[in-house]
Design an enzyme around this catalytic site. Sequence first.
Site, PDB file in Angstrom:
ATOM      1  N   ASN A 143      -8.382  -2.009  -3.227  1.00  0.00           N
ATOM      2  CA  ASN A 143      -7.807  -1.841  -1.893  1.00  0.00           C
ATOM      3  C   ASN A 143      -7.851  -3.118  -1.067  1.00  0.00           C
ATOM      4  O   ASN A 143      -8.082  -3.098   0.137  1.00  0.00           O
ATOM      5  CB  ASN A 143      -8.476  -0.681  -1.154  1.00  0.00           C
ATOM      6  CG  ASN A 143      -7.732  -0.232   0.094  1.00  0.00           C
ATOM      7  OD1 ASN A 143      -8.346   0.069   1.101  1.00  0.00           O
ATOM      8  ND2 ASN A 143      -6.422  -0.169   0.047  1.00  0.00           N
ATOM      9  N   CYS A 165      -4.812   1.428  -5.239  1.00  0.00           N
ATOM     10  CA  CYS A 165      -4.954   0.431  -6.306  1.00  0.00           C
ATOM     11  C   CYS A 165      -6.435   0.382  -6.685  1.00  0.00           C
ATOM     12  O   CYS A 165      -7.175   1.329  -6.416  1.00  0.00           O
ATOM     13  CB  CYS A 165      -4.396  -0.929  -5.908  1.00  0.00           C
ATOM     14  SG  CYS A 165      -5.289  -1.807  -4.604  1.00  0.00           S
ATOM     15  N   ASP A 213      -1.348  -6.670 -10.788  1.00  0.00           N
ATOM     16  CA  ASP A 213      -2.421  -7.072  -9.883  1.00  0.00           C
ATOM     17  C   ASP A 213      -2.382  -8.592  -9.716  1.00  0.00           C
ATOM     18  O   ASP A 213      -2.602  -9.330 -10.672  1.00  0.00           O
ATOM     19  CB  ASP A 213      -3.767  -6.646 -10.452  1.00  0.00           C
ATOM     20  CG  ASP A 213      -4.907  -6.815  -9.459  1.00  0.00           C
ATOM     21  OD1 ASP A 213      -4.729  -7.524  -8.446  1.00  0.00           O
ATOM     22  OD2 ASP A 213      -5.977  -6.233  -9.712  1.00  0.00           O
ATOM     23  N   CYS A 230      -5.422  -5.890  -2.240  1.00  0.00           N
ATOM     24  CA  CYS A 230      -4.174  -6.615  -2.523  1.00  0.00           C
ATOM     25  C   CYS A 230      -2.964  -5.678  -2.506  1.00  0.00           C
ATOM     26  O   CYS A 230      -2.256  -5.597  -1.509  1.00  0.00           O
ATOM     27  CB  CYS A 230      -4.225  -7.327  -3.875  1.00  0.00           C
ATOM     28  SG  CYS A 230      -5.422  -8.655  -4.016  1.00  0.00           S
ATOM     29  N   ARG A 231      -2.737  -4.981  -3.601  1.00  0.00           N
ATOM     30  CA  ARG A 231      -1.501  -4.220  -3.769  1.00  0.00           C
ATOM     31  C   ARG A 231      -1.357  -3.033  -2.823  1.00  0.00           C
ATOM     32  O   ARG A 231      -0.343  -2.914  -2.133  1.00  0.00           O
ATOM     33  CB  ARG A 231      -1.380  -3.721  -5.221  1.00  0.00           C
ATOM     34  CG  ARG A 231      -1.283  -4.847  -6.220  1.00  0.00           C
ATOM     35  CD  ARG A 231      -1.395  -4.328  -7.627  1.00  0.00           C
ATOM     36  NE  ARG A 231      -2.751  -3.839  -7.885  1.00  0.00           N
ATOM     37  CZ  ARG A 231      -3.121  -3.201  -8.981  1.00  0.00           C
ATOM     38  NH1 ARG A 231      -2.238  -2.935  -9.930  1.00  0.00           N
ATOM     39  NH2 ARG A 231      -4.376  -2.804  -9.153  1.00  0.00           N
ATOM     40  N   SER A 232      -2.355  -2.153  -2.797  1.00  0.00           N
ATOM     41  CA  SER A 232      -2.200  -0.961  -1.950  1.00  0.00           C
ATOM     42  C   SER A 232      -2.178  -1.293  -0.462  1.00  0.00           C
ATOM     43  O   SER A 232      -1.394  -0.686   0.275  1.00  0.00           O
ATOM     44  CB  SER A 232      -3.231   0.122  -2.280  1.00  0.00           C
ATOM     45  OG  SER A 232      -4.550  -0.311  -2.078  1.00  0.00           O
TER      46      SER A 232
END
Length: 176
Positions: A25, A22, A143, A27-29
């Site tokens: 690095n 993401c 995001d 939150c999402r990934s």
Amino acid sequence: MSTAPSLPPARTPGRYRIAVVCLGNICRSPMADVVLNARVADAGLADRVEVVSAGTGDWHVGQPMDRRAAALLTSEGYDASRHRAQQVLAAWLDEHDLVLAMDAQNLADLRDLGPGSAGGDADPARVRAFRDFDPEGTGDVPDPYYGGDAGFREVLAMVERTAEAIVAGLDRVVDA
């Protein structure tokens, strides 16, 4: 409902490496990293499948996961404590069997890392959008950083169902 594409073949027989990417690095990934690793372990594949995550940007390198993402994962029974942000390296495009971008801009940034940095040179079978494997549809993983708890819950739901779909296809490529 979409039909998830097949995973690309393993570069090394009996081993499979997945990177989730993401922007920062945090939150999402990392959420996808933690969930995918848990699903891989549950499937008995942890000794053959490696999952890592990174960001396209470098401003969070060395930092832990966003506190909201970590709190949600922890409340759902996952271990978010070990994550430290890192930046994706161009070499990952050749070292990983599958590199998954969380949104279209991350995907474009990854493809720009490909040979010659001319854009579009990264192997499109191996550098994909994370939601290409989502059984409920394609597109970006939004995001949640600037939003509230609902955004993190939405991301976790996408990540969990997509992780299930990815893990379901691993047996075919790990033991091939």
